[in-house]
Motif scaffolding. Structure first.
Motif, short mmCIF file in Angstrom:
data_model
loop_
_atom_site.label_atom_id
_atom_site.label_comp_id
_atom_site.label_asym_id
_atom_site.label_seq_id
_atom_site.Cartn_x
_atom_site.Cartn_y
_atom_site.Cartn_z
N PRO A 178 48.72 44.72 55.92
CA PRO A 178 47.61 45.34 55.17
C PRO A 178 48.05 45.93 54.26
O PRO A 178 47.47 46.02 53.03
N LYS A 179 49.44 46.59 54.17
CA LYS A 179 49.95 47.25 53.12
C LYS A 179 50.17 46.24 51.87
O LYS A 179 49.88 46.57 50.67
N GLU A 180 50.64 45.17 52.08
CA GLU A 180 51.04 43.99 51.10
C GLU A 180 49.84 43.50 50.65
O GLU A 180 49.67 43.46 49.33
N ASN A 181 48.79 43.59 51.33
CA ASN A 181 47.23 42.94 50.84
C ASN A 181 46.59 44.22 49.83
O ASN A 181 45.88 43.65 48.88
N ARG A 182 47.14 45.32 50.13
CA ARG A 182 46.87 46.37 49.05
C ARG A 182 47.48 46.26 47.64
O ARG A 182 47.30 47.01 46.71
N GLU A 183 48.50 45.67 47.81
CA GLU A 183 49.56 45.52 46.63
C GLU A 183 50.02 44.43 45.87
O GLU A 183 50.05 43.96 44.60
N ILE A 184 49.95 43.16 46.74
CA ILE A 184 50.63 41.81 46.33
C ILE A 184 49.88 41.17 45.57
O ILE A 184 49.66 40.48 44.53
#
Length: 331
Positions: A178-184
């Motif tokens: 989820p964190k990577e889905n907000r950034e990558i």
């Protein structure tokens, strides 16, 4: 609420962050912005402790309840409960990419079943008189955002949705946290702008990577609303300028003394009801970001607010560490 293209600014629903204490705090900084709850699963609303899950302070208005689910009947029931609690809007989550959400067959994976999303919207619209909105991504996995977002918009607006808030990134359901889905996944604001061009008479709001009020204002040239997420949480002081910057309110110096008194009184009520000071102050740590004394302010809140018996005097000590004159001189 959406008929006159308002709200221009919203604070995004953020799991573990935008609880009732966070929203009360943010409301002291901006009177106009629309506030969102954390996502609440429809089953929890139906079967859980409703006062704990849905209770909020009257000062939070306008405030929207975000629901998670994929069963139209359950979502309709949960929406009706939310309306009874006094929420100003019901929002359906079609954007969260977490494994837990996917296992429940809702969130971002619903981008793959736009007809089901439309059924959910229609059921909620039939159950409540307040606006029903959707928050989505531009697509998931290998979807082409052009038809994926367009099809979803077609169906939810035909079902009666009052607004569509779009996080301008894809969600990758496999391979990214989820964190990577907000950034990558790359931001594609232009795709959201094109959606607005296709729906000139519908409310389209944009979300994702917006870090300042100036950035929000630039988006508002193209769409109807801008949604701040982590920027509002980590640097909440920017919200004190939102009403003047985006709503035409008088540009007057923010009264941090009044804020202190209000938050102390609120914290004392929470403590008297069995809560802890840290439940409230954890959302306030970034308030004085960049100002002299901010580091000491953060240290006091981090070290003292969660100690047994901590009271509002901790918050007063923390505020006293900040040089308010420096803020006024910089304003």
């Amino acid at each position: 609420m959406y008929r006159n293209r308002s709200p221009r600014l919203a604070i995004a629903p953020m799991m573990d962050w935008t609880d009732r204490h966070c929203r009360f705090f943010h409301r002291q900084l901006t009177r106009e912005a629309l506030l969102y709850t954390e996502m609440v699963v429809a089953d929890a609303v139906i079967h859980g402790q409703r006062d704990r899950l849905l209770g909020f302070d009257a000062q939070e208005h306008p405030v929207a309840l975000q629901l998670g689910g994929s069963d139209p009947a359950k979502l309709a029931e949960a929406a009706a409960v939310g309306a009874e609690f006094g929420y100003d809007e019901i929002n359906l989550n079609v954007g969260c990419p977490s494994d837990r959400v996917q296992s429940g067959t809702f969130g971002a994976c619903l981008m793959k079943t736009p007809s089901l999303v439309a059924e959910c919207v229609a059921a909620m619209k039939a159950a409540v008189a307040i606006p029903v909105t959707v928050k989505c991504r531009i697509g998931v996995d290998d979807q082409d955002p052009e038809p994926a977002l367009g099809t979803l918009a077609d169906k939810v607006f035909a079902a009666g949705a009052d607004a569509l808030w779009v996080h301008a990134r894809k969600a990758w359901l496999e391979g990214l946290s989820p964190k990577e889905n907000r950034e990558i996944p790359p931001l594609d604001y232009a795709r959201v702008y094109r959606l607005k061009q296709a729906y000139p008479d519908r409310f389209i709001g944009i979300n994702g990577g917006i870090g300042t009020l100036a950035e929000a204002a630039r988006h508002l040239v193209h769409v109807d609303g801008a949604m701040l997420g982590r920027a509002a949480y980590h640097t909440p002081g920017i919200l004190a300028e939102a009403d003047a910057a985006l709503y035409g309110a008088p540009a007057t110096p923010f009264d941090h003394g009044e804020l202190l008194q209000t938050m102390c009184a609120y914290a004392e009520r929470h403590i008297a009801a069995g809560g802890r000071l840290g439940h409230v102050t954890r959302h306030m740590v970034g308030l004085f970001h960049g100002l002299p004394g901010a580091r000491r302010y953060r240290q006091i809140l981090s070290a003292e607010a969660n100690r047994p018996g901590a009271g509002s005097d901790v918050l007063r000590d923390a505020f006293a560490a900040v040089d308010m004159n420096a803020e006024r001189a910089a304003a």
